[in-house]
Design a protein around this motif. Sequence first.
Motif, short mmCIF file in Angstrom:
data_model
loop_
_atom_site.label_atom_id
_atom_site.label_comp_id
_atom_site.label_asym_id
_atom_site.label_seq_id
_atom_site.Cartn_x
_atom_site.Cartn_y
_atom_site.Cartn_z
N CYS A 1 4.85 10.34 16.10
CA CYS A 1 4.20 10.13 14.81
C CYS A 1 4.67 11.23 13.86
O CYS A 1 4.49 12.41 14.15
N VAL A 2 5.29 10.82 12.76
CA VAL A 2 5.74 11.76 11.75
C VAL A 2 4.79 11.64 10.56
O VAL A 2 4.53 10.54 10.08
N ILE A 3 4.27 12.77 10.11
CA ILE A 3 3.34 12.81 8.99
C ILE A 3 3.90 13.79 7.97
O ILE A 3 4.10 14.95 8.28
N ILE A 4 4.16 13.28 6.76
CA ILE A 4 4.76 14.11 5.70
C ILE A 4 4.08 13.78 4.38
O ILE A 4 3.80 12.61 4.10
N GLY A 5 3.85 14.80 3.56
CA GLY A 5 3.42 14.54 2.20
C GLY A 5 2.31 15.44 1.71
O GLY A 5 1.51 15.96 2.50
N PRO A 6 2.25 15.60 0.39
CA PRO A 6 1.25 16.50 -0.19
C PRO A 6 -0.19 16.05 0.04
O PRO A 6 -1.07 16.89 0.23
N GLN A 7 -0.45 14.76 0.07
CA GLN A 7 -1.81 14.28 0.30
C GLN A 7 -2.21 14.33 1.77
O GLN A 7 -3.36 14.09 2.11
N LEU A 8 -1.26 14.63 2.63
CA LEU A 8 -1.52 14.67 4.07
C LEU A 8 -1.50 16.09 4.63
O LEU A 8 -1.51 16.28 5.84
N LYS A 9 -1.46 17.08 3.73
CA LYS A 9 -1.38 18.48 4.16
C LYS A 9 -2.56 18.87 5.05
O LYS A 9 -2.38 19.52 6.08
N GLN A 10 -3.77 18.49 4.66
CA GLN A 10 -4.94 18.85 5.45
C GLN A 10 -4.86 18.22 6.85
O GLN A 10 -5.16 18.87 7.85
N LEU A 11 -4.45 16.98 6.92
CA LEU A 11 -4.28 16.31 8.22
C LEU A 11 -3.26 17.06 9.06
O LEU A 11 -3.47 17.29 10.26
N CYS A 12 -2.15 17.45 8.45
CA CYS A 12 -1.11 18.20 9.18
C CYS A 12 -1.65 19.54 9.67
O CYS A 12 -1.44 19.90 10.84
N ASP A 13 -2.35 20.26 8.79
CA ASP A 13 -2.91 21.57 9.17
C ASP A 13 -3.91 21.43 10.31
O ASP A 13 -3.89 22.21 11.27
N GLU A 14 -4.80 20.45 10.21
CA GLU A 14 -5.81 20.24 11.26
C GLU A 14 -5.15 19.85 12.58
O GLU A 14 -5.57 20.32 13.64
N SER A 15 -4.13 19.02 12.53
CA SER A 15 -3.44 18.62 13.75
C SER A 15 -2.70 19.80 14.38
O SER A 15 -2.70 19.95 15.61
N MET A 16 -2.08 20.62 13.56
CA MET A 16 -1.39 21.81 14.08
C MET A 16 -2.40 22.73 14.76
O MET A 16 -2.12 23.27 15.84
N GLU A 17 -3.55 22.89 14.13
CA GLU A 17 -4.58 23.77 14.69
C GLU A 17 -5.12 23.21 16.01
O GLU A 17 -5.24 23.92 17.00
N ARG A 18 -5.43 21.93 16.03
CA ARG A 18 -6.05 21.33 17.22
C ARG A 18 -5.06 21.14 18.37
O ARG A 18 -5.30 21.56 19.49
N ILE A 19 -3.91 20.55 18.07
CA ILE A 19 -2.95 20.23 19.12
C ILE A 19 -2.07 21.43 19.46
O ILE A 19 -1.73 21.66 20.61
N GLY A 20 -1.70 22.18 18.44
CA GLY A 20 -0.75 23.27 18.64
C GLY A 20 -1.37 24.58 19.07
O GLY A 20 -0.66 25.56 19.26
N LYS A 21 -2.68 24.60 19.23
CA LYS A 21 -3.37 25.83 19.62
C LYS A 21 -2.86 26.32 20.96
O LYS A 21 -2.72 25.54 21.91
N ARG A 22 -2.56 27.61 21.01
CA ARG A 22 -2.10 28.21 22.27
C ARG A 22 -3.19 28.14 23.33
O ARG A 22 -4.34 28.36 23.06
#
Length: 160
Positions: free
Chosen positions: A73-94
Amino acid sequence: SIHQRVDSNIILLDWLTAGRVALGECWQFTSYSSKTSIFIEDQLVFRDSVQLSDKPTCTVKQSMDGYTAIAMCVIIGPQLKQLCDESMERIGKRKSIGHQQERDVMVTVSKLDCNVNNTDIHGIVVRIAAYSTTQAFLQIEKILSSVYPRLGGNPFQNKY
């Protein structure tokens, strides 16, 4: 190939299942190839290539090791920044040292940042491998459900 403007938003979901597993179909092919490219203002910002094929010592089914669904799933765009940030935090958490990773569902996320015509483009790429399509779908729902209201509802509501 997808061509977008610099101010566009995109959610691209590409997934592949092993077949009708309940009917005994499970990766019953000798090769599969897929290529995905995303261009923004004619500049390549993302390219993915998947190649699954039988080898003399290992079939596709053997190499998938029980996984029956894979997704990107590729997510790109200014209106999707919050979704990207939340996903990075939740999934990408060490994870802590010694953490046992679930084997039946694997989810990874990576940043997708670039600059097109002096505009910073931000996004993420999520990859999922699951033992069942239901497990993969639940991960997709976790990631995308927050944007359903903007889409006018759940696009997967009538998936069956």
